[in-house]
Write an enzyme that holds these catalytic residues in place. Structure first.
Site, PDB file in Angstrom:
ATOM      1  CD  GLN A  10      15.298  -3.147  -0.441  1.00 42.98           C
ATOM      2  OE1 GLN A  10      15.846  -3.369   0.631  1.00 42.98           O
ATOM      3  NE2 GLN A  10      15.031  -4.108  -1.304  1.00 42.98           N
ATOM      4  CG  ASP A  50       6.953  -7.563  -3.114  1.00 42.78           C
ATOM      5  OD1 ASP A  50       7.176  -7.079  -1.991  1.00 42.78           O
ATOM      6  OD2 ASP A  50       7.511  -7.171  -4.149  1.00 42.78           O
ATOM      7  CG  ASN A 109       6.226  -6.012   2.066  1.00 39.19           C
ATOM      8  OD1 ASN A 109       6.279  -5.575   0.911  1.00 39.19           O
ATOM      9  ND2 ASN A 109       6.601  -5.284   3.098  1.00 39.19           N
TER      10      ASN A 109
END
Ligand code: MRU
Length: 347
Positions: free
Chosen positions: A198, A239, A249
């Site tokens: 990502q 998250d 996370n």
């Protein structure tokens, strides 16, 4: 200006993040099943963006409801909501958004609204969740930007940018955008973020689009960069943040937090209140998603590990609260003791 998910009369429009940075392709998702699949398969990803997408998925599913009784509609809503809830387990924004949609249904039902009116209320609520998220990110950018000094280099992990949220700002990248807006000169070091990349694919793409200086490193270079004095702050998204501040996370975040502490570098988490789960007492109670082993054994379609190798692929880790210098939210900045300061944000 990046807005990764949009509501349209034809369905939910999504930028296919699996194809970035080499292809910018938009998909029109015409059923709630397609939206659920898109969340599961990472067409859309990032905690706030997952929540917004699920809300739109529910609104779409209910828009297509063809029954004539409110009771049947309620059963269908439960079914569609459950389908969304099964997609990814860690980001609490997903469950938060589903709850909001269910509450909207109950309120509309109790007010005696017709099926057509309830459908409209659900569409409006999903749009509201989206709009509120963009507004929250802007405030996070403002508060967080204040923490970043002029001429600093910020290291970030995964993608907690516009792509991962309702759009425009992002959480961690929002803080960087906020600092830039405040006139500070900021550069970014982006971890590539194995296995799904990502950082390399999305953060690098997003920041280059905004002309924010960004240097890509592989994850295992972070310690070297910190020790060499090249990193002045670490900013990541989340998250799920437990009531005591423990933060789930993207996998690799915990290692960065330990390295940051060792090198006396501030470690900030940026997230909206929809990511804080006060029902979760600490990090041990956060469910961690285990993803497909192919993400580790392959890069795109290229095999990089032997056939049949045993693989672990936890998608997230938990950073204990003692490593976190501050949590930046749209209601302000929380510091230790998080059990008290996070709760206060909701008052
Ligand atoms: O697996 P992903 O790409 O959904 O993981 C995303 C992250 O870990 C982000 O850092 C987090 O969701 C915050 S997004 C603002």
């Amino acid at each position: 200006m990046i807005i990764p998910v949009k509501w349209t009369d034809e369905g939910v429009l999504m930028l296919d993040q699996r194809l970035l940075p080499t292809e910018e392709k938009w998909l029109v998702l015409r059923s709630y099943n397609e939206v659920a699949d898109a969340i599961r398969e990472m067409v859309v990803r990032g905690a706030p963006a997952i929540g917004i997408s699920a809300a739109y998925g529910i609104a779409l599913g209910m828009k297509q409801f063809v029954g004539t009784s409110i009771e049947d509609m309620e059963d269908e809503l439960e079914f569609v909501a459950d389908c969304m809830a099964q997609t990814r387990p860690t980001a609490v924004n997903l469950f938060w958004a589903i709850e909001r949609m269910k509450k909207t249904f109950q309120k509309a039902k109790n007010e005696g609204k017709t099926i057509t009116e309830i459908k409209q209320s659900l569409i409006e609520e999903a749009k509201k969740i989206h709009q509120e998220d963009i507004e929250a990110q802007e405030k996070i950018a403002l508060y967080g930007g204040e923490l970043i000094k002029d001429e600093s280099t910020v290291l970030t992990h995964c993608n907690a940018g516009a792509l991962a949220t309702g759009g425009i700002w992002g959480t961690a990248l929002g803080v960087i955008r906020g600092a830039k807006k405040q006139g500070k000169r900021v550069a970014v070091i982006a971890d590539e973020t194995r296995p799904y990349l990502q950082g390399a694919r999305l953060t690098a793409w997003e920041l280059m689009k905004d002309e924010i200086p960004v240097t890509l490193i592989t994850d295992n270079m972070a310690g070297y960069m910190m020790r060499k004095g090249k990193v002045h702050a670490v900013v990541v998204g989340a998250d799920r943040i437990a009531a005591n501040g423990d933060t789930a996370n993207k996998i690799g975040t915990y290692s960065l937090a330990v390295l940051a502490k060792e090198n006396q570098i501030p470690f900030y988490v940026a997230a909206p209140l929809s990511t804080i789960d006060l029902n979760c007492p600490n990090g041990d109670a956060i469910p961690i998603e285990e993803r497909n082993k192919r993400e580790v054994t392959h890069i795109k379609d290229i095999q990089v590990a032997p056939e049949k190798i045993e693989v672990a692929n936890p998608a997230f880790d938990v950073t204990p609260n003692e490593y976190i210098s501050a949590i930046i939210t749209e209601k302000g900045i929380a510091k230790q003791p998080y059990v008290e300061t996070l709760k206060k944000l909701f008052d």
